[in-house]
Write a protein that holds these residues in place. Structure first.
Motif, mmCIF file in Angstrom:
data_model
loop_
_atom_site.group_PDB
_atom_site.id
_atom_site.type_symbol
_atom_site.label_atom_id
_atom_site.label_comp_id
_atom_site.label_asym_id
_atom_site.label_seq_id
_atom_site.Cartn_x
_atom_site.Cartn_y
_atom_site.Cartn_z
ATOM 1 N N ILE A 48 0.861 -1.188 0.000
ATOM 2 C CA ILE A 48 0.000 0.000 0.000
ATOM 3 C C ILE A 48 0.894 1.234 0.000
ATOM 4 N N GLY A 49 0.413 2.301 -0.668
ATOM 5 C CA GLY A 49 1.173 3.543 -0.668
ATOM 6 C C GLY A 49 1.830 3.873 -1.988
ATOM 7 N N ASP A 50 1.123 3.685 -3.108
ATOM 8 C CA ASP A 50 1.731 4.008 -4.398
ATOM 9 C C ASP A 50 1.531 5.470 -4.772
ATOM 10 N N HIS A 51 2.538 6.005 -5.447
ATOM 11 C CA HIS A 51 2.554 7.389 -5.919
ATOM 12 C C HIS A 51 2.519 8.395 -4.776
ATOM 13 N N ILE A 52 3.123 8.060 -3.666
ATOM 14 C CA ILE A 52 3.239 9.054 -2.591
ATOM 15 C C ILE A 52 4.677 9.189 -2.084
ATOM 16 N N ASP A 53 5.577 8.291 -2.486
ATOM 17 C CA ASP A 53 6.958 8.412 -1.997
ATOM 18 C C ASP A 53 7.615 9.682 -2.508
ATOM 19 N N TYR A 54 7.336 10.048 -3.765
ATOM 20 C CA TYR A 54 7.965 11.264 -4.293
ATOM 21 C C TYR A 54 7.300 12.536 -3.757
ATOM 22 N N SER A 55 6.219 12.384 -3.002
ATOM 23 C CA SER A 55 5.643 13.508 -2.262
ATOM 24 C C SER A 55 6.111 13.520 -0.805
ATOM 25 N N GLY A 56 7.016 12.576 -0.463
ATOM 26 C CA GLY A 56 7.609 12.581 0.865
ATOM 27 C C GLY A 56 6.877 11.760 1.902
ATOM 28 N N TYR A 57 5.922 10.916 1.484
ATOM 29 C CA TYR A 57 5.134 10.140 2.442
ATOM 30 C C TYR A 57 5.556 8.674 2.495
ATOM 31 N N ALA A 58 5.283 8.062 3.638
ATOM 32 C CA ALA A 58 5.708 6.693 3.907
ATOM 33 C C ALA A 58 4.943 5.693 3.042
ATOM 34 N N VAL A 59 5.609 4.571 2.748
ATOM 35 C CA VAL A 59 5.054 3.497 1.931
ATOM 36 C C VAL A 59 5.290 2.173 2.653
ATOM 37 N N CYS A 60 4.655 1.107 2.137
ATOM 38 C CA CYS A 60 4.790 -0.190 2.817
ATOM 39 C C CYS A 60 4.981 -1.325 1.809
ATOM 40 N N PRO A 61 6.193 -1.492 1.283
ATOM 41 C CA PRO A 61 6.489 -2.588 0.359
ATOM 42 C C PRO A 61 7.164 -3.771 1.060
ATOM 43 N N MET A 62 7.380 -4.838 0.313
ATOM 44 C CA MET A 62 8.233 -5.935 0.765
ATOM 45 C C MET A 62 8.998 -6.469 -0.434
ATOM 46 N N ALA A 63 10.182 -6.997 -0.181
ATOM 47 C CA ALA A 63 10.974 -7.617 -1.240
ATOM 48 C C ALA A 63 10.366 -8.968 -1.602
ATOM 49 N N ILE A 64 10.542 -9.356 -2.875
ATOM 50 C CA ILE A 64 9.999 -10.626 -3.345
ATOM 51 C C ILE A 64 11.131 -11.541 -3.820
ATOM 52 N N GLU A 65 10.770 -12.752 -4.161
ATOM 53 C CA GLU A 65 11.757 -13.753 -4.577
ATOM 54 C C GLU A 65 12.399 -13.401 -5.917
ATOM 55 N N GLN A 66 11.625 -12.860 -6.850
ATOM 56 C CA GLN A 66 12.145 -12.523 -8.171
ATOM 57 C C GLN A 66 13.219 -11.440 -8.038
ATOM 58 N N ASP A 67 14.289 -11.574 -8.820
ATOM 59 C CA ASP A 67 15.443 -10.714 -8.587
ATOM 60 C C ASP A 67 16.257 -10.481 -9.844
ATOM 61 N N VAL A 68 17.294 -9.687 -9.679
ATOM 62 C CA VAL A 68 18.336 -9.485 -10.675
ATOM 63 C C VAL A 68 19.650 -9.914 -10.046
ATOM 64 N N ILE A 69 20.427 -10.746 -10.763
ATOM 65 C CA ILE A 69 21.746 -11.157 -10.275
ATOM 66 C C ILE A 69 22.787 -10.705 -11.284
ATOM 67 N N VAL A 70 23.855 -10.115 -10.776
ATOM 68 C CA VAL A 70 24.969 -9.665 -11.603
ATOM 69 C C VAL A 70 26.210 -10.463 -11.233
ATOM 70 N N ALA A 71 26.906 -10.993 -12.232
ATOM 71 C CA ALA A 71 28.234 -11.573 -12.046
ATOM 72 C C ALA A 71 29.230 -10.575 -12.603
ATOM 73 N N ALA A 72 30.338 -10.354 -11.881
ATOM 74 C CA ALA A 72 31.241 -9.278 -12.294
ATOM 75 C C ALA A 72 32.698 -9.628 -12.060
ATOM 76 N N SER A 73 33.541 -9.010 -12.881
ATOM 77 C CA SER A 73 34.991 -9.055 -12.690
ATOM 78 C C SER A 73 35.578 -7.832 -13.370
ATOM 79 N N GLN A 74 36.810 -7.518 -13.061
ATOM 80 C CA GLN A 74 37.495 -6.504 -13.837
ATOM 81 C C GLN A 74 37.883 -7.098 -15.193
ATOM 82 N N SER A 75 37.867 -6.259 -16.224
ATOM 83 C CA SER A 75 38.226 -6.733 -17.559
ATOM 84 C C SER A 75 39.731 -6.640 -17.754
#
Length: 441
Positions: A48-75
């Motif tokens: 709950i709480g969409d389109h109010i964070d950029y007006s400075g108001y509190a929101v209530c999200p949770m993280a989910i299982e779906q994600d982004v994974i990055v593998a990295a090294s220097q080239s």
């Protein structure tokens, strides 16, 4: 003290080892050496709480299982190289880290790699140059957050890039700072959003949603009722908020309303930038601030009154949502559902950021027994989040999937795995770093 709260480095467990191994193989095949480390950033569902964070108001999200994974090294040279496990996204290369800003600014559309470039540019803005050196980066990525679905796929990409650069160059920084830097970095893509997505990505804890407050950024665990289960359903209508004017138009409308109201009340009105700042300066509660806003805007565009009404009433619903979760009353799940229904109606009618297919999906979810259902994320398509109970979740999910196979939704989902379209979720861990275990000799 902030530096005492770094991103965790977690052991590879059964929940992630297969995905890390697959991404590791892709990295090795593309770059001919092993990745140094992996960075994982989850998507999120906003309860709950969409389109109010950029007006400075509190929101209530949770993280989910779906994600982004990055593998990295220097080239091995000064170049910057991206490859995506999903081969529909072409590889990207530029000759050096410092040149990637030019590619970000090129007007060749919203290419997938530009979200990563946002994060890299944002991170380089805060890392001292003497830490960077002359070597470039190799990055392989695998994201399983449905794109343009309202589950924060774009913010996860940006945040994963920021985390990767910060960790690669061992720049000490807190999770809160990572969230704020990532939010700022994403604005390079053109969207003028708040910091909700980035804050939950970095600050989430398994087992709890978060009340996220802004200016300053702070979070509080929200322990959801043990019998409550949230289900995500994808309308399959895609809306990339960076590809349309609608999202930024809403941000501008709120800022315009603030300026008009503040100018009628304060000499230093130009210093008041958000509706949240306006309320603090007025020293009034949400209801009183709404009344003042309506009076100040009565001779202006009526759309501005609708936008303010959504923001102030939605901000109140977020606080009520947290309060209900803390209570022990037997009807608290039903009350949470009522708040979610009110929220969707407000987003649909006052903020006008829903979509007819999404509205119909909300109706279908309620007819299948949801106690509450609402759009989640930016809107104009994407996903809904529905509330059900632990005893009813299996039947609810099966009934909703059945409804999607029929009628209006049949064509939208005909080539889809319905397990990825409708699925229950629970609060998951925030961003983390992983190292692949070394084989025992």
């Amino acid at each position: 003290m902030e530096n005492l709260d770094p991103i965790p480095i977690l052991e590879v467990d059964d929940t992630i080892k297969d995905r890390l191994a697959k991404l590791s193989d892709h990295f090795l095949s593309r770059f001919k050496h092993k990745a140094t480390f992996f960075a994982r950033v989850p998507g999120r569902v906003n309860l709950i709480g969409d389109h109010i964070d950029y007006s400075g108001y509190a929101v209530c999200p949770m993280a989910i299982e779906q994600d982004v994974i990055v593998a990295a090294s220097q080239s091995n040279d000064s170049g910057l190289y991206f490859t995506n496990l999903n081969n529909i996204y072409p590889d990207y290369h530029c000759k050096s880290l410092l040149d990637c800003r030019d590619d970000l600014m090129e007007s060749n559309g919203l290419q997938w790699y530009k979200y990563l470039l946002c994060g890299i540019v944002g991170a380089l803005e805060i890392i001292p140059q003497d830490k960077i050196g002359s070597k470039g980066l190799n990055i392989a990525i695998w994201g399983i957050i449905p794109p343009a679905s309202g589950l924060s796929s774009s913010s996860a990409l940006v945040s994963a890039a920021v985390l990767t650069i910060v960790h690669m160059y061992q720049h000490e920084i807190s999770r809160k700072e990572l969230a704020l830097i990532s939010a700022k970095a994403e604005r390079h893509i053109g969207t003028q959003g708040g910091a909700m997505d980035q804050a939950i990505a970095f600050l989430a804890t398994a087992g709890a949603a978060k009340l996220i407050e802004f200016n300053p950024l702070q979070t509080t665990d929200v322990i959801l009722p043990s019998d409550a289960v949230f289900v995500i359903a994808n309308s399959m209508v895609k809306c990339n908020k960076a590809a349309t004017l609608e999202f930024n138009t809403r941000v501008k409308e709120c800022k315009t309303a603030v300026q008009i109201i503040a100018k009628q009340h304060f000499d230093d009105w130009d210093d008041v930038k958000t509706l949240g700042e306006l309320q603090k300066k007025l020293g009034t509660n949400l209801l009183k601030t709404l009344k003042i806003s309506e009076a100040a805007l009565k001779n202006e565009n009526p759309i501005l009154i609708k936008r303010c009404q959504h923001v102030f009433e939605e901000a109140a619903r977020v606080l009520e949502f947290q309060k209900i979760c803390q209570s022990t009353k037997p009807d608290r799940i039903q009350r949470l559902g009522e708040l979610m229904n009110q929220s969707h109606k407000s987003l649909r009618d006052l903020y006008e950021c829903s979509h007819e297919i999404l509205d119909k999906l909300v109706d279908v979810a309620l007819n299948c027994g949801a106690l509450g259902a609402r759009l989640t994320g930016a809107g104009w398509g994407g996903c809904l989040v529905a509330l059900t109970t632990r005893n009813n979740v299996e039947k609810f999910v099966n009934d909703l999937r059945k409804q999607l196979r029929e009628g209006l939704f049949c064509e939208l989902v005909k080539n889809c795995d319905l397990k990825a379209v409708v699925f229950p979720t629970e609060p998951r861990q925030g961003a983390a770093i992983y190292y692949m275990p070394q084989p025992v000799s």
